[in-house]
Write a protein that holds these residues in place. Structure first.
Motif, PDB file in Angstrom:
ATOM      1  N   ILE A  51       0.856  -1.180   0.000  1.00 54.11           N
ATOM      2  CA  ILE A  51       0.000   0.000   0.000  1.00 54.11           C
ATOM      3  C   ILE A  51       0.893   1.232   0.000  1.00 54.11           C
ATOM      4  O   ILE A  51       1.734   1.407   0.876  1.00 54.11           O
ATOM      5  N   LYS A  52       0.728   2.063  -1.008  1.00 55.81           N
ATOM      6  CA  LYS A  52       1.498   3.298  -1.119  1.00 55.81           C
ATOM      7  C   LYS A  52       0.627   4.447  -0.656  1.00 55.81           C
ATOM      8  O   LYS A  52      -0.530   4.547  -1.043  1.00 55.81           O
ATOM      9  N   SER A  53       1.181   5.307   0.159  1.00 58.80           N
ATOM     10  CA  SER A  53       0.435   6.463   0.649  1.00 58.80           C
ATOM     11  C   SER A  53       0.463   7.568  -0.390  1.00 58.80           C
ATOM     12  O   SER A  53       1.449   7.757  -1.093  1.00 58.80           O
ATOM     13  N   MET A  54      -0.634   8.273  -0.452  1.00 63.14           N
ATOM     14  CA  MET A  54      -0.696   9.448  -1.307  1.00 63.14           C
ATOM     15  C   MET A  54       0.055  10.572  -0.607  1.00 63.14           C
ATOM     16  O   MET A  54      -0.032  10.708   0.608  1.00 63.14           O
ATOM     17  N   PRO A  55       0.788  11.376  -1.347  1.00 60.59           N
ATOM     18  CA  PRO A  55       1.494  12.488  -0.704  1.00 60.59           C
ATOM     19  C   PRO A  55       0.504  13.516  -0.153  1.00 60.59           C
ATOM     20  O   PRO A  55      -0.586  13.688  -0.695  1.00 60.59           O
ATOM     21  N   ILE A  56       0.904  14.152   0.911  1.00 57.62           N
ATOM     22  CA  ILE A  56       0.051  15.156   1.541  1.00 57.62           C
ATOM     23  C   ILE A  56       0.081  16.431   0.708  1.00 57.62           C
ATOM     24  O   ILE A  56       1.119  16.808   0.158  1.00 57.62           O
ATOM     25  N   LYS A  57      -1.041  17.086   0.604  1.00 56.68           N
ATOM     26  CA  LYS A  57      -1.135  18.326  -0.164  1.00 56.68           C
ATOM     27  C   LYS A  57      -0.523  19.460   0.642  1.00 56.68           C
ATOM     28  O   LYS A  57      -0.597  19.476   1.872  1.00 56.68           O
ATOM     29  N   PRO A  58       0.090  20.449  -0.047  1.00 62.72           N
ATOM     30  CA  PRO A  58       0.738  21.556   0.671  1.00 62.72           C
ATOM     31  C   PRO A  58      -0.199  22.324   1.599  1.00 62.72           C
ATOM     32  O   PRO A  58       0.207  22.725   2.687  1.00 62.72           O
ATOM     33  N   ASP A  59      -1.452  22.523   1.185  1.00 65.36           N
ATOM     34  CA  ASP A  59      -2.367  23.260   2.057  1.00 65.36           C
ATOM     35  C   ASP A  59      -2.717  22.452   3.307  1.00 65.36           C
ATOM     36  O   ASP A  59      -2.872  23.003   4.399  1.00 65.36           O
ATOM     37  N   GLN A  60      -2.809  21.120   3.169  1.00 58.84           N
ATOM     38  CA  GLN A  60      -3.055  20.274   4.330  1.00 58.84           C
ATOM     39  C   GLN A  60      -1.852  20.287   5.266  1.00 58.84           C
ATOM     40  O   GLN A  60      -2.005  20.303   6.488  1.00 58.84           O
ATOM     41  N   LEU A  61      -0.655  20.264   4.693  1.00 53.59           N
ATOM     42  CA  LEU A  61       0.565  20.290   5.498  1.00 53.59           C
ATOM     43  C   LEU A  61       0.670  21.598   6.274  1.00 53.59           C
ATOM     44  O   LEU A  61       1.073  21.608   7.438  1.00 53.59           O
ATOM     45  N   LYS A  62       0.274  22.699   5.647  1.00 53.70           N
ATOM     46  CA  LYS A  62       0.315  23.998   6.318  1.00 53.70           C
ATOM     47  C   LYS A  62      -0.636  23.999   7.515  1.00 53.70           C
ATOM     48  O   LYS A  62      -0.294  24.474   8.602  1.00 53.70           O
ATOM     49  N   ILE A  63      -1.832  23.446   7.328  1.00 54.82           N
ATOM     50  CA  ILE A  63      -2.803  23.393   8.419  1.00 54.82           C
ATOM     51  C   ILE A  63      -2.288  22.508   9.553  1.00 54.82           C
ATOM     52  O   ILE A  63      -2.373  22.871  10.729  1.00 54.82           O
ATOM     53  N   ALA A  64      -1.721  21.343   9.210  1.00 62.41           N
ATOM     54  CA  ALA A  64      -1.175  20.442  10.230  1.00 62.41           C
ATOM     55  C   ALA A  64      -0.046  21.125  10.998  1.00 62.41           C
ATOM     56  O   ALA A  64       0.049  20.993  12.224  1.00 62.41           O
ATOM     57  N   SER A  65       0.782  21.862  10.288  1.00 65.15           N
ATOM     58  CA  SER A  65       1.889  22.572  10.926  1.00 65.15           C
ATOM     59  C   SER A  65       1.368  23.644  11.889  1.00 65.15           C
ATOM     60  O   SER A  65       1.913  23.822  12.982  1.00 65.15           O
ATOM     61  N   GLU A  66       0.321  24.342  11.484  1.00 65.68           N
ATOM     62  CA  GLU A  66      -0.266  25.360  12.363  1.00 65.68           C
ATOM     63  C   GLU A  66      -0.846  24.718  13.623  1.00 65.68           C
ATOM     64  O   GLU A  66      -0.670  25.246  14.721  1.00 65.68           O
ATOM     65  N   TYR A  67      -1.526  23.594  13.467  1.00 64.26           N
ATOM     66  CA  TYR A  67      -2.083  22.908  14.632  1.00 64.26           C
ATOM     67  C   TYR A  67      -0.976  22.431  15.572  1.00 64.26           C
ATOM     68  O   TYR A  67      -1.062  22.603  16.788  1.00 64.26           O
ATOM     69  N   ALA A  68       0.061  21.824  15.022  1.00 59.91           N
ATOM     70  CA  ALA A  68       1.156  21.322  15.853  1.00 59.91           C
ATOM     71  C   ALA A  68       1.874  22.470  16.565  1.00 59.91           C
ATOM     72  O   ALA A  68       2.195  22.376  17.753  1.00 59.91           O
ATOM     73  N   GLY A  69       2.111  23.563  15.848  1.00 63.68           N
ATOM     74  CA  GLY A  69       2.752  24.728  16.455  1.00 63.68           C
ATOM     75  C   GLY A  69       1.900  25.351  17.544  1.00 63.68           C
ATOM     76  O   GLY A  69       2.406  25.758  18.593  1.00 63.68           O
TER      77      GLY A  69
END
Length: 132
Positions: A43-61
């Motif tokens: 099973i290959k994972s789909m790469p994360i979209k840049p806008d999703q990564l930005k949101i995840a980064s904001e939540y983690a920060g």
């Protein structure tokens, strides 16, 4: 204590949201392909979209900043024992965001940042919040 509890719960929710964006969404959208070895499937994972990564980064920060605020409000050893594992989770999520962008956070880099922060007496915040 009520305000501290609310901050802690909010930080935990931010961590959960960041984790679900970083790991759950990308693994659920996996592509099931036959493996080259002939046995089983990969099973290959789909790469994360840049806008999703930005949101995840904001939540983690945001989670990391909330935990640091909690410690700054009351740096007692009892509170540190309770919050320390959660801070570790928030830090790992911040590092995962960097890894997903192709950057990396190294132990040596974090160590050097903390040394620089200790030398700089005008800085009151943790060097880990400066990762954003």
């Amino acid at each position: 204590h009520g305000l501290a509890l609310a901050k802690s719960i909010r930080a935990r929710v931010y961590c959960n949201m960041a984790w679900s964006i970083l790991f759950f969404d990308s693994s659920v959208i996996g592509i099931d392909e036959p493996s080259d070895g002939g046995g089983g499937r990969v099973i290959k994972s789909m790469p994360i979209k840049p806008d999703q990564l930005k949101i995840a980064s904001e939540y983690a920060g945001s989670a990391l900043k909330l935990y640091e605020t909690l410690l700054a409000d009351d740096p007692s050893s009892a509170k540190l024992l309770v919050i320390k594992p959660s801070i570790g989770r928030a830090l790992s999520l911040v590092a995962s965001c960097y890894a997903k962008t192709g950057s990396s956070v190294t132990a040596e880099g974090l160590f050097q940042s903390s040394i620089d922060n200790c030398i700089d007496s005008s800085s009151n915040s943790s060097p880990l919040t400066k990762l954003d």
